[in-house]
Write an enzyme that holds these catalytic residues in place. Structure first.
Site, PDB file in Angstrom:
ATOM      1  N   LYS A  22     -97.062 -81.831 104.621  1.00 22.68           N
ATOM      2  CA  LYS A  22     -96.674 -82.949 105.518  1.00 22.68           C
ATOM      3  C   LYS A  22     -95.648 -83.877 105.827  1.00 22.68           C
ATOM      4  CE  LYS A  22     -96.803 -87.507 104.039  1.00 22.68           C
ATOM      5  NZ  LYS A  22     -97.255 -88.780 103.850  1.00 22.68           N
ATOM      6  N   ASN A  23     -94.631 -83.566 104.845  1.00 19.94           N
ATOM      7  CA  ASN A  23     -93.056 -83.984 104.837  1.00 19.94           C
ATOM      8  C   ASN A  23     -92.771 -83.100 105.501  1.00 19.94           C
ATOM      9  OD1 ASN A  23     -93.734 -85.912 103.471  1.00 19.94           O
ATOM     10  ND2 ASN A  23     -93.789 -85.319 101.403  1.00 19.94           N
ATOM     11  N   ARG A  94     -92.955 -94.672 107.844  1.00 20.69           N
ATOM     12  CA  ARG A  94     -91.327 -94.367 107.489  1.00 20.69           C
ATOM     13  C   ARG A  94     -91.057 -93.565 108.171  1.00 20.69           C
ATOM     14  NH1 ARG A  94     -88.922 -96.362 104.470  1.00 20.69           N
ATOM     15  NH2 ARG A  94     -86.668 -95.288 104.362  1.00 20.69           N
ATOM     16  N   CYS A 118     -95.905 -96.593 102.033  1.00 18.08           N
ATOM     17  CA  CYS A 118     -96.493 -96.832 101.363  1.00 18.08           C
ATOM     18  C   CYS A 118     -95.690 -97.521 100.708  1.00 18.08           C
ATOM     19  CB  CYS A 118     -96.559 -95.594 100.231  1.00 18.08           C
ATOM     20  SG  CYS A 118     -98.197 -94.385 100.455  1.00 18.08           S
ATOM     21  N   ARG A 123     -86.755 -98.628  99.905  1.00 14.93           N
ATOM     22  CA  ARG A 123     -86.356 -97.389 100.304  1.00 14.93           C
ATOM     23  C   ARG A 123     -85.433 -97.292 101.737  1.00 14.93           C
ATOM     24  NH1 ARG A 123     -91.856 -93.206 100.891  1.00 14.93           N
ATOM     25  NH2 ARG A 123     -92.235 -94.655 101.765  1.00 14.93           N
ATOM     26  N   ASP A 307     -93.476 -87.512  94.016  1.00 16.75           N
ATOM     27  CA  ASP A 307     -95.056 -87.536  94.468  1.00 16.75           C
ATOM     28  C   ASP A 307     -95.411 -86.774  93.634  1.00 16.75           C
ATOM     29  OD1 ASP A 307     -94.608 -88.933  96.672  1.00 16.75           O
ATOM     30  OD2 ASP A 307     -93.556 -87.464  98.271  1.00 16.75           O
ATOM     31  N   ILE A 329     -87.078 -92.023  90.660  1.00 18.94           N
ATOM     32  CA  ILE A 329     -86.119 -92.578  92.215  1.00 18.94           C
ATOM     33  C   ILE A 329     -86.994 -93.567  92.866  1.00 18.94           C
ATOM     34  CG2 ILE A 329     -86.934 -91.224  94.449  1.00 18.94           C
ATOM     35  CD1 ILE A 329     -85.348 -89.296  92.391  1.00 18.94           C
TER      36      ILE A 329
END
Length: 422
Positions: A22-23, A94, A118, A123, A307, A329
């Protein structure tokens, strides 16, 4: 709304194929804005976030034809006539901010709503905006939107004081059509950055160093069409590795890049999970052994990924001894802690560290997902638990895991999707 109902205690067995990342897919799909030709992308996962980016690109004028069976998409950006990303779409994801750099580079203007996603902490996108401004963009943030225009972007030296994946991707895409050479220092090093650079270079971009902390981009006049296959999803692969371990199962995971997962594999093996390569892109994960405690600190790639923090915590809950999980993070990424405690976990949160005392097994309970990866940790806990677990708000899971219930069923899990989630 739907929920998952899980009857735990069944060792997972069989094989599972990992979907595309996905990323990686999201910025690669956005990169089609830069192209003068047809773009064909393979290994695209079917997820809510992917559907959202298709809707957003469609509003701009990009035509996308998805082949669901083969997970391929053909994109034609020649019809782009709009340059605004509305709040209604951006609020839920985002990654929509990743159209900013491409629109500025090719069309010299963009209006993008400030992003959502989320609820795992702040961020900010200030690093994106500062970088683009240094390259010649005139940027104003007003009424919840980023308004950007330029007479033409120019290459410059962009220094990130901390790694930012989205910022690196936005600047890298913008730089492909900027005049001159752009140097990104302090760049994010994730495999998804390298995959985006490979797709852009396939279009004719000149990018060197992607995957390292310094990236050099020499701007070109135009980019052509491309055919590119998206890398496997390393977080999905890590989640299924944890699923095999937490159920004491034996699972073959296919379509995986172990070179993208060194930190995760190292920690799982340290806990006693056996991970054996069985082919070029396939591994066996044997969770039959006794699990030991672990100390984990999340860090930018190549460190342990944030993640996977929630999933490794669920695994640590049923390991012997005392473990610690430190989140470096995001400042609000322990929302799964009280839900795991509802299932019997013994956890103590102090600042950005959770201290874990191992239990024998989780207990089934009604729990609620709060974000994407927290949802995955609760699925893992449910697979391990004695009795019945009901997981509500599973729409979070559907943002990042393709058919997770179907895949788990093929491994023998007793998991059902039912009406009744909140």
């Amino acid at each position: 709304m739907y929920k998952f109902v899980i009857e735990g205690g069944i060792p997972l067995k069989g094989e599972v194929v990992i979907s595309g990342s996905k990323n990686a897919a999201l910025p690669i799909l956005c990169s089609s804005i830069l192209s003068d030709g047809i773009c064909r992308f393979a290994n695209i996962p079917r997820l809510k976030d992917i559907d959202t980016i298709f809707k957003l690109l469609g509003i701009l004028g990009v035509e996308a034809e998805m082949d669901d069976e083969n997970h391929e998409v053909t994109m034609d950006p020649s019809g782009i006539k709009a340059f605004e990303a509305p709040y209604e779409l951006v609020k839920s994801m985002r990654a929509s901010i990743l159209i900013l750099g491409p629109l500025l580079a090719r069309y010299k203007r963009a209006k993008v709503s400030l992003p959502g996603g989320c609820a795992i902490g702040v961020r900010p996108i200030d690093l994106h905006l500062k970088g683009l401004a240094k390259m010649g963009a005139d940027i104003d943030v007003s009424h919840g939107y980023v308004l950007a225009k330029t007479s033409g972007l120019k290459g410059d030296r962009i220094i990130f004081n901390k790694p930012t994946v989205g910022g690196t991707e936005n600047i890298m895409m913008a730089a492909t059509l900027a005049k001159g050479i752009t140097i990104i220092e302090g760049a994010a090093r994730e495999p998804e950055i390298k995959d985006l650079a490979d797709a852009l270079n396939g279009m004719g971009a000149r990018i060197e160093g992607a995957g390292e902390s310094t990236i050099a981009i020499e701007g070109v006049d135009n980019l052509s069409g491309v055919e590119h296959r998206v890398i496997p999803d390393r977080i999905e692969a890590g989640t299924f590795m944890a699923a095999a371990a937490i159920t004491k199962g034996l699972v073959e995971i296919r379509g995986v890049r172990l070179d993208h997962m060194a930190a995760v594999v190292e920690k799982l093996e340290e806990m006693g999970v056996r991970i054996m390569k069985s082919g070029e892109a396939s591994v066996y994960v044997d969770g039959s052994g006794k699990l030991g405690p672990i100390d984990v600190e999340t860090a930018p790639y190549p460190g342990f990924p944030t993640d996977m923090q929630a999933q490794i915590m669920a695994l640590a809950c049923v390991a012997g001894g005392a473990s610690s999980i430190t989140e470096n993070i995001f400042e609000n990424r322990f929302m799964h802690v009280p839900e795991l405690m509802r299932m019997g976990a013994r956890l103590e949160e102090k600042g950005n560290t959770v201290f874990v005392r191992g239990i024998d097994r989780f207990q089934g309970a009604s729990v609620m997902a709060t974000d994407l990866r927290a949802s995955a940790s609760l699925v893992l806990a449910g697979l391990n638990a004695r009795g019945r677990t009901e997981l509500r708000r599973i729409y979070h899971l559907e943002r990042g895991y393709e058919d997770i219930d179907r895949k788990l069923k093929t491994l023998g899990a007793n998991i059902e999707r039912q009406v009744g989630g909140i």
